[in-house]
Scaffold this active site. Sequence first.
Site, mmCIF file in Angstrom:
data_model
loop_
_atom_site.group_PDB
_atom_site.id
_atom_site.type_symbol
_atom_site.label_atom_id
_atom_site.label_comp_id
_atom_site.label_asym_id
_atom_site.label_seq_id
_atom_site.Cartn_x
_atom_site.Cartn_y
_atom_site.Cartn_z
ATOM 1 N N CYS A 133 8.778 5.120 39.709
ATOM 2 C CA CYS A 133 10.240 4.992 39.866
ATOM 3 C C CYS A 133 10.718 5.932 40.975
ATOM 4 O O CYS A 133 10.323 7.096 41.032
ATOM 5 C CB CYS A 133 10.959 5.295 38.549
ATOM 6 S SG CYS A 133 10.547 4.113 37.258
ATOM 7 N N CYS A 193 13.422 14.884 34.497
ATOM 8 C CA CYS A 193 12.029 14.585 34.171
ATOM 9 C C CYS A 193 11.052 15.084 35.217
ATOM 10 O O CYS A 193 11.118 14.681 36.371
ATOM 11 C CB CYS A 193 11.829 13.075 34.127
ATOM 12 S SG CYS A 193 12.596 12.300 32.765
ATOM 13 N N CYS A 211 12.371 9.538 40.319
ATOM 14 C CA CYS A 211 11.809 10.352 39.239
ATOM 15 C C CYS A 211 10.737 11.308 39.748
ATOM 16 O O CYS A 211 9.831 10.909 40.493
ATOM 17 C CB CYS A 211 11.228 9.428 38.171
ATOM 18 S SG CYS A 211 10.528 10.321 36.770
ATOM 19 N N CYS A 268 2.590 10.304 35.714
ATOM 20 C CA CYS A 268 3.001 8.929 35.430
ATOM 21 C C CYS A 268 2.588 8.056 36.602
ATOM 22 O O CYS A 268 2.517 8.524 37.729
ATOM 23 C CB CYS A 268 4.530 8.885 35.274
ATOM 24 S SG CYS A 268 5.166 7.255 34.808
ATOM 25 N N GLU A 295 5.686 19.043 30.286
ATOM 26 C CA GLU A 295 6.942 19.694 29.917
ATOM 27 C C GLU A 295 7.645 18.952 28.784
ATOM 28 O O GLU A 295 7.444 17.751 28.584
ATOM 29 C CB GLU A 295 7.853 19.829 31.128
ATOM 30 C CG GLU A 295 8.143 18.507 31.803
ATOM 31 C CD GLU A 295 9.017 18.682 33.028
ATOM 32 O OE1 GLU A 295 8.638 19.443 33.934
ATOM 33 O OE2 GLU A 295 10.077 18.050 33.083
ATOM 34 N N CYS A 323 12.639 16.294 23.322
ATOM 35 C CA CYS A 323 12.222 15.245 24.252
ATOM 36 C C CYS A 323 10.793 15.560 24.678
ATOM 37 O O CYS A 323 10.527 16.621 25.232
ATOM 38 C CB CYS A 323 13.169 15.267 25.455
ATOM 39 S SG CYS A 323 12.648 14.176 26.790
HETATM 40 N N1 SAH Z 1 8.858 6.050 31.340
HETATM 41 C C1 SAH Z 1 9.988 6.039 30.455
HETATM 42 C C2 SAH Z 1 10.508 7.429 30.140
HETATM 43 C C3 SAH Z 1 11.013 8.094 31.377
HETATM 44 S S1 SAH Z 1 12.217 9.315 31.447
HETATM 45 C C4 SAH Z 1 11.081 5.186 31.035
HETATM 46 O O1 SAH Z 1 10.959 4.779 32.183
HETATM 47 O O2 SAH Z 1 12.048 4.900 30.332
HETATM 48 C C5 SAH Z 1 13.685 8.861 30.682
HETATM 49 C C6 SAH Z 1 14.785 8.324 31.582
HETATM 50 O O3 SAH Z 1 15.167 9.191 32.646
HETATM 51 C C7 SAH Z 1 14.392 7.021 32.239
HETATM 52 O O4 SAH Z 1 15.454 6.113 32.095
HETATM 53 C C8 SAH Z 1 14.203 7.422 33.681
HETATM 54 O O5 SAH Z 1 14.326 6.325 34.534
HETATM 55 C C9 SAH Z 1 15.284 8.456 33.850
HETATM 56 N N2 SAH Z 1 15.117 9.381 34.964
HETATM 57 C C10 SAH Z 1 13.974 9.854 35.509
HETATM 58 N N3 SAH Z 1 14.229 10.697 36.519
HETATM 59 C C11 SAH Z 1 15.561 10.764 36.646
HETATM 60 C C12 SAH Z 1 16.436 11.451 37.507
HETATM 61 N N4 SAH Z 1 15.977 12.257 38.474
HETATM 62 N N5 SAH Z 1 17.770 11.284 37.323
HETATM 63 C C13 SAH Z 1 18.245 10.483 36.348
HETATM 64 N N6 SAH Z 1 17.472 9.812 35.491
HETATM 65 C C14 SAH Z 1 16.143 9.925 35.637
#
Ligand code: SAH
Length: 346
Positions: free
Chosen positions: A117, A334, A120, A113, A93, A106
Amino acid sequence: MERFDLKSATYEELTEYITSLGEKPFRAKQIYEWMHVKHVTSIDEMTNLSKDLRERLKEQCTFTVLKQIDVQISKQDGTRKYLFGLADGNVIESVLMRYKHGNSVCISSQAGCRMGCRFCASTLDGLARNLTPAEMLEQIYRIGCDIGERISNVVVMGSGEPLDNYDNLLVFIQMLTDAHGLNISQRNLTVSTCGLVPRIRELADLKLQITLALSLHASTQEKRRELMPIANKYDLSEVMEACDYYFAQTGRRMTFEYSLVGGVNDTDADAAELCGMLRGKNCHINLIPVNPIKERNYVQSDRSVVEAFKQKLERGGINVTVRREMGRDIDGACGQLRKRHMDLAK
Ligand code: SAH
């Protein structure tokens, strides 16, 4: 023989390949332009090439084009969330965000992944595979064609950990910023990482002018470990040193991302600790109210808590913005749209 990935080849690699076929170098320039400026969706559309050359390319090369499976358009702010299909059946996406200063896309860097986290959605089913440079570029090209407007900013903040797909990321950056292609300035590109320390240092040594965003999400090592398994591998102090190194090498101000999770990392003590940690650094912090996913029971902080957290940082002299929650009505977080699609297909 392995097929040549035409759209993942840099200008130099393409020139070398085309001349190895006995063609003149200017053919490479034409082909590069068809792919990276005009964004054609088939080799047959490259009408200034001979039929013979087109046939040879079709025989010997892969030509990556993403298939648009779905698009959701936010009624709130015009944000568009795209679901694209890859040639092998994987789906990814991408998101278009419209700002006053231009269109920002974006993109995803991996299908899935493996960073884990906790909040996420992208990581729930693990990593399927890395994306090729062409698959990263195509997300931008297809969206640009769909809206018929120029894309001025790119953020690598979709699904996947870009520094876990490091080599392809570097080729992607080179091609995106190449004057023969979209020619987007390095300064208009942001790469977001959960903090792969050795890679941050390697990237710093390249002295690119891209913005590096670090997903911080906690102000102590203990709390960070609860939210981000990668913190078991790299201690917060190492991560922060790597960020200082990035700034020292590139002169680029760091961005820190901090997703506020209700009752987990949004207390006064968290804000105070964060102030202490970032004081005196040339940086910017983005607060993101967590976007709850149904697989986890994390909740958003109350608006008043977000505002108080922001003010506390501001009083501590830190540049802070609360990220506008764009596209909340369309599975904005995400990996949510991809996850939903994959679950339906099961
Ligand atoms: N792998 C990269 C890019 C990830 S997405 C990274 O970790 O930075 C971009 C941002 O969105 C990251 O800071 C991630 O931690 C955050 N993110 C992911 N899912 C989320 C959610 N459900 N709510 C808020 N932020 C989120």
